[in-house]
Structure formats: C-alpha cells, structure tokens
Enzyme design. Structure first.
Site, mmCIF file in Angstrom:
data_model
loop_
_atom_site.group_PDB
_atom_site.id
_atom_site.type_symbol
_atom_site.label_atom_id
_atom_site.label_comp_id
_atom_site.label_asym_id
_atom_site.label_seq_id
_atom_site.Cartn_x
_atom_site.Cartn_y
_atom_site.Cartn_z
ATOM 1 N N ASP A 91 0.850 -1.189 0.000
ATOM 2 C CA ASP A 91 0.000 0.000 0.000
ATOM 3 C C ASP A 91 0.887 1.242 0.000
ATOM 4 O O ASP A 91 2.105 1.160 0.118
ATOM 5 C CB ASP A 91 -0.965 -0.020 1.183
ATOM 6 C CG ASP A 91 -0.268 0.013 2.538
ATOM 7 O OD1 ASP A 91 0.956 0.276 2.575
ATOM 8 O OD2 ASP A 91 -0.934 -0.211 3.554
ATOM 9 N N SER A 92 0.276 2.411 -0.137
ATOM 10 C CA SER A 92 1.044 3.627 -0.373
ATOM 11 C C SER A 92 1.435 4.359 0.897
ATOM 12 O O SER A 92 2.279 5.253 0.857
ATOM 13 C CB SER A 92 0.220 4.577 -1.243
ATOM 14 O OG SER A 92 -0.896 5.080 -0.520
ATOM 15 N N GLY A 94 -0.978 6.000 2.515
ATOM 16 C CA GLY A 94 -2.021 7.010 2.654
ATOM 17 C C GLY A 94 -3.000 6.712 3.768
ATOM 18 O O GLY A 94 -3.415 7.611 4.499
ATOM 19 N N ASP A 145 -2.242 8.446 -1.830
ATOM 20 C CA ASP A 145 -3.526 9.140 -1.833
ATOM 21 C C ASP A 145 -3.869 9.626 -0.435
ATOM 22 O O ASP A 145 -3.227 9.255 0.540
ATOM 23 C CB ASP A 145 -4.643 8.224 -2.352
ATOM 24 C CG ASP A 145 -4.913 7.040 -1.419
ATOM 25 O OD1 ASP A 145 -3.978 6.611 -0.719
ATOM 26 O OD2 ASP A 145 -6.048 6.538 -1.391
ATOM 27 N N GLN A 188 -11.247 7.551 -5.190
ATOM 28 C CA GLN A 188 -11.798 8.098 -3.958
ATOM 29 C C GLN A 188 -13.151 8.752 -4.280
ATOM 30 O O GLN A 188 -13.614 8.683 -5.402
ATOM 31 C CB GLN A 188 -10.830 9.105 -3.335
ATOM 32 C CG GLN A 188 -9.545 8.488 -2.772
ATOM 33 C CD GLN A 188 -9.785 7.641 -1.538
ATOM 34 O OE1 GLN A 188 -10.854 7.683 -0.924
ATOM 35 N NE2 GLN A 188 -8.775 6.858 -1.151
ATOM 36 N N GLY A 215 -11.206 4.392 0.176
ATOM 37 C CA GLY A 215 -12.098 5.250 0.944
ATOM 38 C C GLY A 215 -13.373 4.599 1.412
ATOM 39 O O GLY A 215 -14.345 5.293 1.727
ATOM 40 N N ASP A 265 -8.065 -7.040 0.856
ATOM 41 C CA ASP A 265 -7.131 -7.322 1.945
ATOM 42 C C ASP A 265 -7.773 -6.876 3.245
ATOM 43 O O ASP A 265 -8.650 -6.010 3.250
ATOM 44 C CB ASP A 265 -5.819 -6.557 1.759
ATOM 45 C CG ASP A 265 -5.979 -5.087 2.145
ATOM 46 O OD1 ASP A 265 -5.592 -4.723 3.276
ATOM 47 O OD2 ASP A 265 -6.504 -4.298 1.347
ATOM 48 N N CYS A 303 -13.536 -28.490 8.346
ATOM 49 C CA CYS A 303 -12.331 -27.722 8.016
ATOM 50 C C CYS A 303 -11.103 -28.622 8.091
ATOM 51 O O CYS A 303 -11.000 -29.485 8.971
ATOM 52 C CB CYS A 303 -12.183 -26.547 8.987
ATOM 53 S SG CYS A 303 -10.723 -25.522 8.699
ATOM 54 N N CYS A 305 -7.862 -27.353 8.265
ATOM 55 C CA CYS A 305 -6.691 -26.653 8.791
ATOM 56 C C CYS A 305 -6.118 -27.411 9.994
ATOM 57 O O CYS A 305 -6.800 -28.240 10.593
ATOM 58 C CB CYS A 305 -7.061 -25.214 9.170
ATOM 59 S SG CYS A 305 -7.815 -25.045 10.812
ATOM 60 N N CYS A 308 -8.237 -27.436 13.279
ATOM 61 C CA CYS A 308 -9.430 -28.281 13.284
ATOM 62 C C CYS A 308 -9.095 -29.769 13.166
ATOM 63 O O CYS A 308 -9.802 -30.616 13.718
ATOM 64 C CB CYS A 308 -10.356 -27.851 12.148
ATOM 65 S SG CYS A 308 -11.098 -26.213 12.396
ATOM 66 N N HIS A 334 -6.308 -20.996 11.186
ATOM 67 C CA HIS A 334 -7.689 -21.365 10.862
ATOM 68 C C HIS A 334 -8.409 -20.231 10.132
ATOM 69 O O HIS A 334 -9.065 -20.469 9.106
ATOM 70 C CB HIS A 334 -8.471 -21.731 12.116
ATOM 71 C CG HIS A 334 -9.942 -21.851 11.847
ATOM 72 N ND1 HIS A 334 -10.524 -23.004 11.354
ATOM 73 C CD2 HIS A 334 -10.951 -20.935 11.927
ATOM 74 C CE1 HIS A 334 -11.813 -22.796 11.154
ATOM 75 N NE2 HIS A 334 -12.102 -21.552 11.507
#
Length: 374
Positions: A91-92, A94, A145, A188, A215, A265, A303, A305, A308, A334
């Site tokens: 990321d920037s 911002g 930004d 934005q 935003g 993300d 699950c 993982c 689990c 998990h």
C-alpha cells in the site's frame, strides 16, 4: 514480462480470472493476508502459502519507519527479507497517514508527520512513496492518496479526492517504466456517486495497470459500502483488476465479489485470531467463552486446517486463556484458511455459473449459528 490480467468467467457482476506476475499467478477473486511489518503475525510464510494465499500485502508506512526501505533494499528486497517469493502488493501509506491525523500536516506537496514509533519527523509524498515501494521491490505498487475518514462533508471528500487525483498523476510519473511491476490507481469520492465517477475518469485518463476502490470500510457501514459498490466498479475498465482496500468480514467479501471486485485485503482474520475470535462457515466463535472448555469437538468438523484436524475446542480455549503463543498460531491459521476457502469456493461458483446459489447457501449456513453446546 509485464503484469497482466485475464478474465476467465463472469456470473452476473462477479468475475474470476488471473493476474500474471513474474513471481507467479494470482487467482481472482483474491484475498491478500496483511503482512504489515514484513510478517503475517503468528504465521510462517510457508504456512500462509498452505492456506491458499497467492499474494501478500506489505505496508509502506510501517516498513519505511522500521526497519527502513533502504535497509530492506540492501538486504535484497522485501521478498528475500521476509522469505516470501510469491507476489507482494504494497500500500502507499495514505491510509496510515489518515489514521495519524493528530500527528500530521497535509499540503499539496505531501504529508509531514511524526512517527508513532519514536516521534521522529518524516515526509511522505507521491514521489517518496514510489521510491519506498521501488526499494521494497513489491510487484504491485499503490499510488499515494489521501483517504478521509467517514462521515465527512461532500466538500471535504471532494477536496481529498481531487488532491488524490493530482497525487495519482505524480505517482505515475515517479513510478516510471518498471517492467514486471504494476502500478494501481486508487478511486476516492466517499459515498458520493458523482465524485466517484469524477475520480474514476481522472484515473482512467492517467492510465494504470489496475484500479482500487479506496475510501470505504472507514466508518460508513456495510449498507453504504455496498451502495457504492453497486456502481463504482462499473466506472473502471473491465479488463483491469479491481481492488477493494481494507475489506473485510466474510459477508463483506462475498458482497464485494458479487458486485465486481477482484482483490481484497484485511487484517481481520489474523488480528481476530490473536484475540480469540474465530470465523467458521457457521459464523463467528469466541473461543474464550466457557462453553468451549469441555468441548472435545473441533472448531469446524469440515475444516482441514491444523487447528481443526488436530485440536479440540477445549484445548484451544485452554491455550487462549493461558496466553500461550500456540493459540495465536492455530487460530490465525484457521481464520486465514477459512478466508481462502471462501475465495476458492467463489472462484469455482463463478466459473460454473452458480454464484447466486452458492451465496444463498453461504448466508443460510451462517444464519444457523454455531453448533449447540454439549
């Protein structure tokens, strides 16, 4: 090689495809675990990969402060530094600058701020953000930004958006020609349709390898976010990836994909794992609750993982209450595994033209709630 994007299927507005990079393919829709300080907390890189993650997010602001972008560059770049050889998006800075409003001074040139680490003064501009991300060596670079917190007046949102568009042009110029690396612009405009359209038009005129919807998830609520996503992705080129920044909960992610988003993300699955909050197909579990202390069953019997497969709710309750490190490790694994299961299920459903049916089943299962206590 240039970074490229191929759409392979659509189902309504939902899309599936692949982003091709020199460090490997990213299947979309994609969820990017957040490695803020060159690590996904409580996880080894190979463990993150085993959850199904194709790409990680690194944080420009935190890495520039500690250990420093120049130091990381001298040590071979961020991929080598953190032992993750697959793609990285940075990321920037911002968003972090927004969250430090009390420590910053904003101007046309950029932002000066005090470090939350030691109080030292720093300046972050579009040019410096591009330089830091070049030193880190990330595969996908984000424009610098300004991201205003919501609610905010239309005048304030418009001011921030237009400044961000001027910064986007400077970011593009400073990024230069970097084969094998991509630069994404950030739309934005808050919850104002006209401002969103103006922002998208400005970005498309500049020209980017991908586009983010920024935003959002900054205080407006899910309904308002979905209202924006009903139209905002349509303002962006169909043949480029669309990235919704900082989102979110499982139902946020499903709703975003339904509306045409390709990448997301969020710190939520890892942060929640460290605080005993567990995401399952039946909704959210608080492992600290006493109802789990004698329960020999797994978090989710379907699950696969390690948490689990190998441990009971009773054990996970115990190690969390005992503040053992293994609790953060297992619960984070998990949560990240579950998030990647959602992404894979959506990719398959879109490819097979059954996204609406899959979404209905997803919400129906979550509405049932956790299994009954023993």
């Amino acid at each position: 090689m240039t970074v490229s994007f191929e759409l392979t299927a659509r189902d309504g507005a939902a899309r599936t495809g692949v982003i091709r990079t020199t460090r490997g393919d990213v299947r979309t829709p994609a969820f990017m675990p957040v490695g803020t300080a060159a690590t996904v907390k409580a996880m080894m890189p190979n463990s993150v990969r085993q959850t199904g993650a194709d790409i990680l997010l690194g944080n420009t602001y935190h890495l520039m402060l500690r250990p420093g972008a120049e130091r990381i560059a001298r040590l071979g770049g961020l991929h080598r530094f953190m032992n993750w050889e697959r793609p990285i998006l940075t990321d920037s800075g911002g968003f972090q600058v927004m969250s430090l409003a009390g420590l910053r001074k904003l101007s046309e040139h950029g932002v000066t701020f005090k470090s939350h680490v030691d109080g030292s003064r720093h300046e972050l501009t579009p040019e410096r953000s591009m330089e830091i991300q070049r030193l880190l060596g990330s595969d996908i670079v984000m424009c610098f930004d300004e991201c205003p917190a919501l609610p905010a007046s239309d005048d304030e949102v418009a001011r921030a958006m237009r400044l961000s568009m001027r910064w986007a042009a400077r970011s593009k110029e400073a990024f230069g020609d970097r084969p094998g690396h991509a630069l994404f612009g950030i739309m934005q405009g808050g919850v104002n349709r006209d401002l969103r359209e103006e922002s998208a038009e400005a970005l498309v005129n500049i020209g980017f390898d991908g586009y983010a919807v920024g935003g959002l998830a900054v205080g407006e609520g899910q309904a308002a976010m979905f209202d924006v996503l009903d139209y905002a992705p349509g303002f962006l080129p169909e043949d480029k990836p669309r990235y919704l920044m900082g989102v979110g909960k499982p139902d946020d992610i499903v709703g975003a994909v339904k509306r045409g988003i390709d990448m997301m993300d969020c710190v939520l699955p890892s942060r929640s794992g460290r605080t005993g909050q567990v995401f399952t197909r039946r909704g959210q579990i608080n492992i600290k609750n006493a109802r789990h202390q004698d329960d020999p069953r797994p978090l989710d019997e379907d699950c696969t993982c390690p948490a689990c497969r190998n441990y009971s709710r009773a054990y996970l309750h115990h190690v969390f209450r005992s503040q053992e490190i293994i609790s953060s490790m297992l619960l984070t694994w998990h949560n990240l595994h579950y998030y990647q299961e959602i992404m894979e299920a959506m990719r398959q459903a879109i490819a097979e033209g059954r996204f609406d049916a899959w979404e209905a089943a997803f919400h129906e299962m979550r509405a049932e709630g956790d299994i009954a206590p023993l």
